[in-house]
Design a protein around this motif. Structure first.
Motif, PDB file in Angstrom:
ATOM      1  N   GLU A 129       0.834  -1.196   0.000  1.00 18.06           N
ATOM      2  CA  GLU A 129       0.000   0.000   0.000  1.00 18.06           C
ATOM      3  C   GLU A 129       0.874   1.253   0.000  1.00 18.06           C
ATOM      4  OE1 GLU A 129      -3.052   0.405   2.926  1.00 18.06           O
ATOM      5  OE2 GLU A 129      -3.631  -1.690   2.700  1.00 18.06           O
ATOM      6  N   ASN A 130       1.981   1.169   0.752  1.00 15.41           N
ATOM      7  CA  ASN A 130       2.859   2.322   0.886  1.00 15.41           C
ATOM      8  C   ASN A 130       4.293   1.890   0.542  1.00 15.41           C
ATOM      9  OD1 ASN A 130       4.064   4.675   1.530  1.00 15.41           O
ATOM     10  ND2 ASN A 130       3.571   4.639   3.706  1.00 15.41           N
ATOM     11  N   PRO A 131       4.681   1.934  -0.732  1.00 16.12           N
ATOM     12  CA  PRO A 131       6.011   1.479  -1.131  1.00 16.12           C
ATOM     13  C   PRO A 131       7.151   2.321  -0.566  1.00 16.12           C
ATOM     14  CG  PRO A 131       4.786   2.274  -3.032  1.00 16.12           C
ATOM     15  CD  PRO A 131       3.862   2.305  -1.873  1.00 16.12           C
ATOM     16  N   SER A 132       6.840   3.488  -0.031  1.00 13.77           N
ATOM     17  CA  SER A 132       7.899   4.300   0.565  1.00 13.77           C
ATOM     18  C   SER A 132       8.414   3.690   1.862  1.00 13.77           C
ATOM     19  CB  SER A 132       7.423   5.732   0.790  1.00 13.77           C
ATOM     20  OG  SER A 132       6.382   5.763   1.732  1.00 13.77           O
ATOM     21  N   GLN A 133       7.731   2.661   2.369  1.00 11.10           N
ATOM     22  CA  GLN A 133       8.212   1.939   3.554  1.00 11.10           C
ATOM     23  C   GLN A 133       9.560   1.293   3.266  1.00 11.10           C
ATOM     24  OE1 GLN A 133       5.039  -0.850   4.087  1.00 11.10           O
ATOM     25  NE2 GLN A 133       4.079   0.367   5.711  1.00 11.10           N
ATOM     26  N   ILE A 134       9.746   0.820   2.052  1.00 16.77           N
ATOM     27  CA  ILE A 134      11.007   0.188   1.669  1.00 16.77           C
ATOM     28  C   ILE A 134      12.133   1.212   1.756  1.00 16.77           C
ATOM     29  CG2 ILE A 134      12.272  -0.894  -0.239  1.00 16.77           C
ATOM     30  CD1 ILE A 134       9.584  -2.107  -1.132  1.00 16.77           C
ATOM     31  N   LYS A 135      11.888   2.389   1.248  1.00 15.87           N
ATOM     32  CA  LYS A 135      12.880   3.463   1.281  1.00 15.87           C
ATOM     33  C   LYS A 135      13.211   3.846   2.724  1.00 15.87           C
ATOM     34  CE  LYS A 135      13.333   8.192  -0.453  1.00 15.87           C
ATOM     35  NZ  LYS A 135      12.639   9.242  -1.219  1.00 15.87           N
ATOM     36  N   ALA A 136      12.191   3.958   3.559  1.00 15.56           N
ATOM     37  CA  ALA A 136      12.400   4.312   4.966  1.00 15.56           C
ATOM     38  C   ALA A 136      13.189   3.228   5.695  1.00 15.56           C
ATOM     39  CB  ALA A 136      11.060   4.538   5.647  1.00 15.56           C
ATOM     40  N   ALA A 137      12.906   1.973   5.403  1.00 13.12           N
ATOM     41  CA  ALA A 137      13.616   0.865   6.041  1.00 13.12           C
ATOM     42  C   ALA A 137      15.095   0.865   5.638  1.00 13.12           C
ATOM     43  CB  ALA A 137      12.969  -0.464   5.671  1.00 13.12           C
ATOM     44  N   ARG A 138      15.363   1.112   4.356  1.00 13.98           N
ATOM     45  CA  ARG A 138      16.748   1.183   3.878  1.00 13.98           C
ATOM     46  C   ARG A 138      17.510   2.290   4.596  1.00 13.98           C
ATOM     47  NH1 ARG A 138      15.219   1.608  -1.573  1.00 13.98           N
ATOM     48  NH2 ARG A 138      16.189   3.641  -1.546  1.00 13.98           N
ATOM     49  N   ARG A 139      16.870   3.424   4.764  1.00  7.18           N
ATOM     50  CA  ARG A 139      17.524   4.554   5.420  1.00  7.18           C
ATOM     51  C   ARG A 139      17.761   4.284   6.902  1.00  7.18           C
ATOM     52  NH1 ARG A 139      15.037   9.944   2.506  1.00  7.18           N
ATOM     53  NH2 ARG A 139      15.977   9.482   0.484  1.00  7.18           N
ATOM     54  N   ASP A 140      16.815   3.615   7.555  1.00  4.31           N
ATOM     55  CA  ASP A 140      17.001   3.260   8.968  1.00  4.31           C
ATOM     56  C   ASP A 140      18.194   2.321   9.135  1.00  4.31           C
ATOM     57  OD1 ASP A 140      14.931   4.818   9.880  1.00  4.31           O
ATOM     58  OD2 ASP A 140      13.484   3.157   9.990  1.00  4.31           O
ATOM     59  N   ILE A 141      18.298   1.347   8.243  1.00  6.18           N
ATOM     60  CA  ILE A 141      19.421   0.407   8.296  1.00  6.18           C
ATOM     61  C   ILE A 141      20.734   1.161   8.084  1.00  6.18           C
ATOM     62  CG2 ILE A 141      20.513  -1.541   7.102  1.00  6.18           C
ATOM     63  CD1 ILE A 141      17.625  -2.569   6.557  1.00  6.18           C
ATOM     64  N   ALA A 142      20.744   2.081   7.145  1.00  6.46           N
ATOM     65  CA  ALA A 142      21.954   2.865   6.880  1.00  6.46           C
ATOM     66  C   ALA A 142      22.344   3.697   8.097  1.00  6.46           C
ATOM     67  CB  ALA A 142      21.739   3.765   5.668  1.00  6.46           C
ATOM     68  N   ARG A 143      21.353   4.285   8.776  1.00  8.30           N
ATOM     69  CA  ARG A 143      21.644   5.065   9.987  1.00  8.30           C
ATOM     70  C   ARG A 143      22.286   4.191  11.055  1.00  8.30           C
ATOM     71  NH1 ARG A 143      16.275   7.127   9.245  1.00  8.30           N
ATOM     72  NH2 ARG A 143      16.420   9.189   8.326  1.00  8.30           N
ATOM     73  N   MET A 144      21.720   2.996  11.236  1.00  7.69           N
ATOM     74  CA  MET A 144      22.251   2.099  12.269  1.00  7.69           C
ATOM     75  C   MET A 144      23.663   1.630  11.926  1.00  7.69           C
ATOM     76  SD  MET A 144      18.943  -0.089  13.506  1.00  7.69           S
ATOM     77  CE  MET A 144      18.110  -0.353  11.945  1.00  7.69           C
TER      78      MET A 144
END
Length: 64
Positions: free
Chosen positions: A38-53
């Motif tokens: 429904e919200n494909p931007s979740q993938i982008k947000a998850a990638r960015r969270d992983i990068a931050r960590m």
């Protein structure tokens, strides 16, 4: 997840969160390939969270 939240985590907890987030991202990508999210931007947000960590973990290793 914000950077301030990431900085508060212990190294062990941070590694576990990275591992869990990567698994969730992989699962999200598979699900999106079969039926669009429904919200494909979740993938982008998850990638960015992983990068931050990963960035925080790398900074900690360099400062030791």
């Amino acid at each position: 997840m914000k950077m301030s939240e990431v900085k508060e985590l212990a190294d062990k907890d941070l590694r576990e969160k990275i591992e869990n987030a990567e698994r969730a991202l992989h699962q999200m990508k598979l699900n999106h390939a079969v039926t669009p999210l429904e919200n494909p931007s979740q993938i982008k947000a998850a990638r960015r969270d992983i990068a931050r960590m990963k960035t925080e973990l790398q900074m900690r290793e360099l400062n030791k």
